[in-house]
Design a protein around this motif. Sequence first.
Motif, short mmCIF file in Angstrom:
data_model
loop_
_atom_site.label_atom_id
_atom_site.label_comp_id
_atom_site.label_asym_id
_atom_site.label_seq_id
_atom_site.Cartn_x
_atom_site.Cartn_y
_atom_site.Cartn_z
N ILE A 75 29.36 3.81 -22.88
CA ILE A 75 29.12 3.67 -21.45
C ILE A 75 29.65 2.32 -21.02
CG2 ILE A 75 27.35 3.52 -19.66
CD1 ILE A 75 25.57 5.20 -21.62
N VAL A 76 30.37 2.32 -19.92
CA VAL A 76 30.93 1.09 -19.36
C VAL A 76 30.30 0.90 -17.97
CG1 VAL A 76 33.04 -0.11 -18.71
CG2 VAL A 76 33.09 1.51 -20.60
N PHE A 77 29.72 -0.27 -17.73
CA PHE A 77 29.02 -0.50 -16.47
C PHE A 77 29.82 -1.37 -15.50
CE2 PHE A 77 25.23 0.76 -18.91
CZ PHE A 77 24.68 1.65 -18.00
N THR A 78 29.80 -0.94 -14.25
CA THR A 78 30.44 -1.73 -13.18
C THR A 78 29.55 -2.86 -12.72
OG1 THR A 78 29.58 -0.25 -11.44
CG2 THR A 78 31.76 0.26 -12.36
N HIS A 79 28.27 -2.58 -12.54
CA HIS A 79 27.30 -3.58 -12.08
C HIS A 79 25.90 -3.01 -12.24
CE1 HIS A 79 27.80 -1.06 -8.57
NE2 HIS A 79 26.87 -1.71 -7.88
N SER A 107 28.74 -6.72 -18.36
CA SER A 107 28.77 -8.18 -18.18
C SER A 107 27.40 -8.76 -18.51
CB SER A 107 29.12 -8.52 -16.73
OG SER A 107 28.06 -8.12 -15.86
N ASP A 108 27.34 -10.07 -18.67
CA ASP A 108 26.06 -10.74 -18.93
C ASP A 108 25.06 -10.44 -17.82
OD1 ASP A 108 26.61 -12.02 -21.37
OD2 ASP A 108 27.67 -13.66 -20.35
N MET A 109 25.51 -10.47 -16.57
CA MET A 109 24.63 -10.23 -15.43
C MET A 109 24.04 -8.83 -15.49
SD MET A 109 25.55 -10.28 -11.34
CE MET A 109 25.98 -12.02 -11.37
#
Length: 258
Positions: A75-79, A107-109
């Motif tokens: 799974i790849v997350f945009t935000h 991302s870290d966020m």
Amino acid sequence: MSYPSLTITFLGTGTSAGVPMIACECPVCTSPDKRDNRLRSSILVQSEKTTLVVDTGPDFRYQMLRARLKHLDAIVFTHAHKDHVAGLDDVRAFNFFSQQPMQVYASDMTQEVIIREFPYAFYESKYPGVPDIQLNTIGLEPFMAGDIEVTPILVWHLKMPVLGFRFGRFTYITDANRIEEHELEKIKGSEVLVLNALRKEKHISHYSLGESIEVAKSLKIPQCYLTHLSHQMGRHADVDAELPNGVHLAYDGLVIKV
């Protein structure tokens, strides 16, 4: 450059409220056209060897059932907004059958929110059956998810950084209303661009229909599909018929090959 052939399936093309929206009786929300039924935005990306999903919104479980997906590698997350992460718990079904952790790229966020929203998945002593998730930190450098090279593209959702992704000849961007010039360079040369277009009227944190069309034109992308659509956009058949050549409204279940 040679890229592997990919199959892209639109799992959801709606905005955060989905279409139809709860309690709404507008012509779009009551439309009999299946293309006007839009789950929260997500895509499935498949090569010969790798299957990945971009984002796991609240509709993730149903999207997996509807697509009849039996295996998921990553799974790849945009935000980290809720309409993009809320369904992550349901990866435990894939864990059960594969007996492998789910590879999650974020991302870290976004990871901070995932850990806060699903803390039980990261306890040292886990309750049986909780999701088994392997977090992989990504920035703006290309990375490999299986045999698929993924190039992150920084876009802005008002003041929030969001990641779009280029997969070979295909680029996917959602929840954006600004892209800086050096990040636009990463998109150039794509054969297909997917871009968010919330509605016809201007919005504070999403591209409008006209703005998305202008971005696609400026980049000279042959085919552009618009996603993250609200019921305010209008009925699919009406809007799609008015779009310029090479620009289309995406819809749930649409499959394209690049």
